[in-house]
Design a protein around this motif. Structure first.
Motif, PDB file in Angstrom:
ATOM      1  N   GLY A  98       0.819  -1.205   0.000  1.00 44.22           N
ATOM      2  CA  GLY A  98       0.000   0.000   0.000  1.00 44.22           C
ATOM      3  C   GLY A  98       0.854   1.256   0.000  1.00 44.22           C
ATOM      4  N   PRO A  99       0.297   2.402  -0.432  1.00 43.73           N
ATOM      5  CA  PRO A  99       1.061   3.654  -0.478  1.00 43.73           C
ATOM      6  C   PRO A  99       1.687   4.020   0.855  1.00 43.73           C
ATOM      7  CG  PRO A  99      -0.992   3.877  -1.701  1.00 43.73           C
ATOM      8  CD  PRO A  99      -1.054   2.560  -1.000  1.00 43.73           C
ATOM      9  N   GLU A 100       0.923   3.849   1.959  1.00 50.05           N
ATOM     10  CA  GLU A 100       1.478   4.189   3.260  1.00 50.05           C
ATOM     11  C   GLU A 100       2.585   3.222   3.646  1.00 50.05           C
ATOM     12  OE1 GLU A 100       0.805   6.895   4.886  1.00 50.05           O
ATOM     13  OE2 GLU A 100      -0.593   7.465   3.305  1.00 50.05           O
ATOM     14  N   ALA A 101       2.369   1.949   3.323  1.00 53.23           N
ATOM     15  CA  ALA A 101       3.371   0.943   3.682  1.00 53.23           C
ATOM     16  C   ALA A 101       4.665   1.161   2.927  1.00 53.23           C
ATOM     17  CB  ALA A 101       2.825  -0.461   3.398  1.00 53.23           C
ATOM     18  N   VAL A 102       4.561   1.646   1.690  1.00 47.61           N
ATOM     19  CA  VAL A 102       5.773   1.869   0.913  1.00 47.61           C
ATOM     20  C   VAL A 102       6.659   2.895   1.589  1.00 47.61           C
ATOM     21  CG1 VAL A 102       6.651   2.798  -1.263  1.00 47.61           C
ATOM     22  CG2 VAL A 102       4.753   1.186  -1.273  1.00 47.61           C
ATOM     23  N   ARG A 103       6.056   3.919   2.186  1.00 46.67           N
ATOM     24  CA  ARG A 103       6.844   4.937   2.883  1.00 46.67           C
ATOM     25  C   ARG A 103       7.579   4.333   4.067  1.00 46.67           C
ATOM     26  NH1 ARG A 103       1.899   7.970   2.299  1.00 46.67           N
ATOM     27  NH2 ARG A 103       2.059   9.496   0.626  1.00 46.67           N
ATOM     28  N   GLU A 104       7.029   3.229   4.625  1.00 43.37           N
ATOM     29  CA  GLU A 104       7.629   2.624   5.801  1.00 43.37           C
ATOM     30  C   GLU A 104       8.680   1.573   5.446  1.00 43.37           C
ATOM     31  OE1 GLU A 104       4.331   1.007   7.823  1.00 43.37           O
ATOM     32  OE2 GLU A 104       3.431   2.929   8.343  1.00 43.37           O
ATOM     33  N   LEU A 105       8.761   1.201   4.189  1.00 42.07           N
ATOM     34  CA  LEU A 105       9.730   0.172   3.816  1.00 42.07           C
ATOM     35  C   LEU A 105      11.146   0.650   4.085  1.00 42.07           C
ATOM     36  CD1 LEU A 105       8.321  -1.137   0.413  1.00 42.07           C
ATOM     37  CD2 LEU A 105       8.329  -2.330   2.610  1.00 42.07           C
ATOM     38  N   GLN A 106      11.917  -0.182   4.742  1.00 40.18           N
ATOM     39  CA  GLN A 106      13.317   0.141   5.006  1.00 40.18           C
ATOM     40  C   GLN A 106      14.173  -0.340   3.841  1.00 40.18           C
ATOM     41  OE1 GLN A 106      14.469   1.942   7.596  1.00 40.18           O
ATOM     42  NE2 GLN A 106      12.305   2.224   8.109  1.00 40.18           N
ATOM     43  N   PRO A 107      14.919   0.538   3.186  1.00 38.77           N
ATOM     44  CA  PRO A 107      15.755   0.097   2.062  1.00 38.77           C
ATOM     45  C   PRO A 107      16.862  -0.835   2.540  1.00 38.77           C
ATOM     46  CG  PRO A 107      16.326   2.338   2.683  1.00 38.77           C
ATOM     47  CD  PRO A 107      15.096   1.977   3.471  1.00 38.77           C
ATOM     48  N   ALA A 108      17.296  -1.699   1.641  1.00 41.34           N
ATOM     49  CA  ALA A 108      18.394  -2.607   1.968  1.00 41.34           C
ATOM     50  C   ALA A 108      19.678  -1.808   2.153  1.00 41.34           C
ATOM     51  CB  ALA A 108      18.564  -3.642   0.860  1.00 41.34           C
ATOM     52  N   SER A 109      20.522  -2.269   3.050  1.00 40.50           N
ATOM     53  CA  SER A 109      21.800  -1.593   3.259  1.00 40.50           C
ATOM     54  C   SER A 109      22.688  -1.782   2.034  1.00 40.50           C
ATOM     55  CB  SER A 109      22.509  -2.166   4.491  1.00 40.50           C
ATOM     56  OG  SER A 109      22.901  -3.515   4.256  1.00 40.50           O
ATOM     57  N   LEU A 110      23.644  -0.870   1.875  1.00 41.28           N
ATOM     58  CA  LEU A 110      24.552  -0.981   0.739  1.00 41.28           C
ATOM     59  C   LEU A 110      25.363  -2.266   0.813  1.00 41.28           C
ATOM     60  CD1 LEU A 110      25.810   2.697   0.306  1.00 41.28           C
ATOM     61  CD2 LEU A 110      24.019   1.495  -0.946  1.00 41.28           C
ATOM     62  N   TRP A 111      25.703  -2.683   2.018  1.00 38.35           N
ATOM     63  CA  TRP A 111      26.442  -3.932   2.169  1.00 38.35           C
ATOM     64  C   TRP A 111      25.617  -5.116   1.673  1.00 38.35           C
ATOM     65  CZ3 TRP A 111      30.370  -6.863   2.170  1.00 38.35           C
ATOM     66  CH2 TRP A 111      30.303  -8.157   2.691  1.00 38.35           C
ATOM     67  N   ARG A 112      24.318  -5.115   2.014  1.00 31.29           N
ATOM     68  CA  ARG A 112      23.446  -6.204   1.578  1.00 31.29           C
ATOM     69  C   ARG A 112      23.290  -6.193   0.054  1.00 31.29           C
ATOM     70  NH1 ARG A 112      17.412  -7.171   4.042  1.00 31.29           N
ATOM     71  NH2 ARG A 112      16.789  -8.900   2.706  1.00 31.29           N
ATOM     72  N   ILE A 113      23.166  -5.005  -0.527  1.00 33.25           N
ATOM     73  CA  ILE A 113      23.052  -4.893  -1.977  1.00 33.25           C
ATOM     74  C   ILE A 113      24.327  -5.398  -2.645  1.00 33.25           C
ATOM     75  CG2 ILE A 113      22.892  -3.241  -3.886  1.00 33.25           C
ATOM     76  CD1 ILE A 113      21.080  -1.553  -2.080  1.00 33.25           C
ATOM     77  N   PHE A 114      25.468  -5.011  -2.088  1.00 30.19           N
ATOM     78  CA  PHE A 114      26.752  -5.479  -2.613  1.00 30.19           C
ATOM     79  C   PHE A 114      26.851  -6.993  -2.524  1.00 30.19           C
ATOM     80  CE2 PHE A 114      31.097  -6.829  -1.606  1.00 30.19           C
ATOM     81  CZ  PHE A 114      31.773  -6.407  -2.740  1.00 30.19           C
ATOM     82  N   ARG A 115      26.486  -7.531  -1.372  1.00 29.56           N
ATOM     83  CA  ARG A 115      26.554  -8.985  -1.166  1.00 29.56           C
ATOM     84  C   ARG A 115      25.658  -9.717  -2.155  1.00 29.56           C
ATOM     85  NH1 ARG A 115      23.266 -11.035   3.711  1.00 29.56           N
ATOM     86  NH2 ARG A 115      21.684 -10.647   2.103  1.00 29.56           N
TER      87      ARG A 115
END
Length: 210
Positions: A98-115
């Motif tokens: 949902g639109p509200e939930a998207v604002r609450e999503l925590q982005p993945a850390s750069l380390w996790r993206i790199f991994r």
């Protein structure tokens, strides 16, 4: 000289054409860039670059030859990689949309993206087989150590590919920023990104040995 000039130029041109051909690495970087911006895209490209270093080293040590001759080894690496990609995609598809939930999503850390970039590339047996099939065509044993030539050509291909992926990350990151500022589009993008990962996993699982 380790490389004959015309042979080296031919390798660079062939490598550029191959890098420009869309594949799992390209889709991964585009998905990450549109999801979290340029920084995430650059880091995912760097992760893929490191994954390619693994394949260069493994090929030099003979692992690529094993994957080319052993159906069991190919299947194990292929299915582990496919399941990992599908798992990432399903995790994103199951997130709140949902639109509200998207604002609450925590982005993945750069380390996790790199991994994830490293693992995605390392667990794709087609990359190992590509290095085994492509690079030896440009190695000339009469000019010095074949192993050294192999490693240098692999590094050259890796660098040019990383530069291309970084360029794509910059472009996709700029466009992705506009999407993230609109909650509904952001929710749609979350679904698309998850779908991309699932599709990449399915594509890898369906690939045949060549």
């Amino acid at each position: 000289m380790l490389f004959e000039p015309t042979r080296l130029v031919a390798f660079i041109l062939a490598g550029l054409v191959l890098n420009l051909t869309p594949g799992p690495d390209t889709m991964y970087v585009l998905a990450r860039s549109m999801g979290q911006g340029r920084a995430a895209g650059f880091v995912s490209a760097l992760g893929i670059c490191v994954g390619c270093l693994f394949h260069i080293a493994a090929a030099a040590l003979g692992l690529s030859a094993l994957l080319a001759t052993s159906a069991m080894a190919f299947l194990v690496v292929k299915w582990v990689g496919a399941l990992y990609l599908v798992w990432m995609g399903v995790r994103m598809l199951r997130s709140k949309q949902g639109p509200e939930a998207v604002r609450e999503l925590q982005p993945a850390s750069l380390w996790r993206i790199f991994r994830d970039g490293v693992v995605t590339n390392v667990l794709n047996p087609k990359v190992a087989l590509f290095f085994l099939a492509f690079l030896p065509q440009f190695v000339d044993p009469s000019r010095g150590s074949p192993g050294l030539q192999f490693v240098l050509l692999g590094l050259l291909f890796d660098v040019t590919g990383t530069l291309w992926l970084a360029f794509l990350a910059g472009v996709a990151g700029a466009f992705g920023g506009w999407l993230r500022r609109n909650p509904r589009f952001a929710a749609w993008q979350q679904r698309v990104t998850g779908g991309v990962f699932v599709a990449l996993g399915a594509r890898l699982a369906l690939q045949e040995r060549s």
